[in-house]
Design a protein around this motif. Structure first.
Motif, PDB file in Angstrom:
ATOM      1  N   SER A 179      33.030  19.519  37.073  1.00  0.00           N
ATOM      2  CA  SER A 179      33.282  18.960  35.744  1.00  0.00           C
ATOM      3  C   SER A 179      33.677  17.500  35.868  1.00  0.00           C
ATOM      4  O   SER A 179      33.966  17.000  36.955  1.00  0.00           O
ATOM      5  N   ASN A 217      41.805  18.574  29.209  1.00  0.00           N
ATOM      6  CA  ASN A 217      41.616  18.001  30.535  1.00  0.00           C
ATOM      7  C   ASN A 217      40.264  18.339  31.153  1.00  0.00           C
ATOM      8  O   ASN A 217      40.062  18.153  32.360  1.00  0.00           O
ATOM      9  N   ARG A 244      39.939  11.537  32.436  1.00  0.00           N
ATOM     10  CA  ARG A 244      40.802  10.372  32.631  1.00  0.00           C
ATOM     11  C   ARG A 244      40.069   9.205  33.286  1.00  0.00           C
ATOM     12  O   ARG A 244      40.318   8.049  32.965  1.00  0.00           O
ATOM     13  N   ASP A 245      39.172   9.513  34.236  1.00  0.00           N
ATOM     14  CA  ASP A 245      38.490   8.418  34.918  1.00  0.00           C
ATOM     15  C   ASP A 245      36.969   8.562  34.953  1.00  0.00           C
ATOM     16  O   ASP A 245      36.271   7.710  35.513  1.00  0.00           O
ATOM     17  N   ARG A 293      34.390  16.216  39.726  1.00  0.00           N
ATOM     18  CA  ARG A 293      35.333  16.921  40.591  1.00  0.00           C
ATOM     19  C   ARG A 293      34.891  18.382  40.707  1.00  0.00           C
ATOM     20  O   ARG A 293      34.206  18.922  39.840  1.00  0.00           O
ATOM     21  N   ASN A 294      35.308  18.995  41.799  1.00  0.00           N
ATOM     22  CA  ASN A 294      35.127  20.441  42.017  1.00  0.00           C
ATOM     23  C   ASN A 294      33.677  20.900  42.016  1.00  0.00           C
ATOM     24  O   ASN A 294      33.395  22.069  41.750  1.00  0.00           O
ATOM     25  N   ARG A 344      35.148  10.632  36.572  1.00  0.00           N
ATOM     26  CA  ARG A 344      34.572  11.003  37.867  1.00  0.00           C
ATOM     27  C   ARG A 344      34.396  12.513  37.997  1.00  0.00           C
ATOM     28  O   ARG A 344      35.181  13.291  37.456  1.00  0.00           O
ATOM     29  N   ASN A 378      36.270  14.546  35.103  1.00  0.00           N
ATOM     30  CA  ASN A 378      37.672  14.276  34.784  1.00  0.00           C
ATOM     31  C   ASN A 378      37.701  13.302  33.613  1.00  0.00           C
ATOM     32  O   ASN A 378      37.214  12.168  33.737  1.00  0.00           O
ATOM     33  N   MET A 400      39.029  21.276  31.626  1.00  0.00           N
ATOM     34  CA  MET A 400      39.124  22.435  32.510  1.00  0.00           C
ATOM     35  C   MET A 400      38.854  23.757  31.803  1.00  0.00           C
ATOM     36  O   MET A 400      38.978  24.819  32.410  1.00  0.00           O
ATOM     37  N   ASN A 405      31.144  14.673  43.895  1.00  0.00           N
ATOM     38  CA  ASN A 405      32.584  14.547  43.693  1.00  0.00           C
ATOM     39  C   ASN A 405      33.063  13.114  43.889  1.00  0.00           C
ATOM     40  O   ASN A 405      32.697  12.444  44.858  1.00  0.00           O
TER      41      ASN A 405
END
Length: 298
Positions: free
Chosen positions: A67, A149, A71-72, A76-77, A74, A69, A151, A84
């Protein structure tokens, strides 16, 4: 305008062009090169080919592992680890020269099935992806619920609920925790359980065939699998209580699951009166790419 969907999988990249009614106008695949810059080039070329075949320029939606992020920006996971830490959506948009919408692949499956698949017309649908790994996605009133977030729906990385003494703390997961659903209710989890019980290394289909033939170890492994998956789905019921569970991934083809799971869910759901639906994904392995194209429906 047509809609272009991209499904970035672990071994392949798929592109599809859909018209307004959801009919395939083009569908193309190429191996995932396993390299960031090459993947962007492959996606760019697939889109160009799909649009040429469809005879029109389309919107671009991409389903990815992992997914973004919020906030930035980028990734992840992602099990396609070259993604990533990269600003994949922005980099792809720059390469294409147009906007790109992007979502987790399980969310794309959920959206596809909610729009015109097995959960069409439902207020809420939770996608249960049970293949090599485990994923989840939640759609309410035709919109993906990603959360504050990003998630939302990360169902594979919560621990198995109502663990017995023999199950705790559960196997180590690649995410750094123990007992995650990804390790226990995936097809891989079924295989590992069978090996632990019998010493045999069998594929998922071989285990199911053996269970159907009455082989004791396979029956025990499958019964344990159903119990664990049912507990995990009951947890979702107790939090979200979706109208429909849509099952995708290789294990979703095991027809016995649909008859066996409701009793387990009912036993562990609060109040013990669950009566929702469990259905197989209408679009099968096409759901991801269709859902990616549908990101422009939202």
């Amino acid at each position: 305008m047509i809609r272009i969907g991209i499904d970035l999988g672990g071994t392949k990249i798929e592109a599809a062009a859909l018209d307004a009614d959801g009919t395939f106008l083009a569908r193309l695949r190429t191996p995932n090169p396993g390299d960031y810059d090459r993947a962007i080039r492959e996606i760019r070329d697939l889109i160009a080919r799909a649009e040429a075949e469809a005879g029109s320029v389309g919107t671009i939606g991409v389903g990815t592992p992992g997914s973004i992020n919020p906030r930035d920006g980028r990734m992840r996971n992602a099990n396609a680890t070259f993604l990533n830490g990269r600003t994949f959506r922005e980099d792809l948009a720059e390469a294409l020269g147009r906007d790109v919408r992007m979502a987790n692949d399980a969310n794309c499956l959920a959206l596809s099935e909610a729009v015109d698949g097995a959960a069409a017309g439902a207020h809420s649908a939770f996608a249960v992806i049970i293949g090599t790994g485990v994923g989840g996605g939640l759609v309410i009133d035709g919109r993906i619920v990603e959360g504050a977030n990003g998630m939302g729906g990360e169902w594979g990385h919560v621990p198995l609920p109502w663990m017995t003494a023999g199950e705790f703390p559960g196997p180590a997961c690649w995410c750094g925790h123990h007992g995650c659903l990804d390790m226990l209710v995936s097809g891989t989890g079924l295989q590992k359980d069978m090996t632990a019980r019998s010493g045999q290394t069998l594929t998922g289909p071989e285990i199911i065939a053996a269970a159907r033939a009455g082989e004791a170890h396979a029956v025990a492994a499958f019964d344990a699998y159903v119990d664990r998956l049912g507990r995990a789905m009951a947890m979702v019921v107790n939090i979200v209580d979706p109208d429909v569970f849509v099952l995708g991934g290789g294990m979703s083809n095991v027809t016995e699951l649909y008859a066996a799971l409701p009793a387990v869910i009912d036993r562990f759901s609060f109040g013990g009166s669950w009566s929702g639906q469990i259905v197989a994904a209408r679009w099968g392995d096409s759901s991801g790419v269709r859902g990616a194209a549908r990101l422009w429906n939202e």
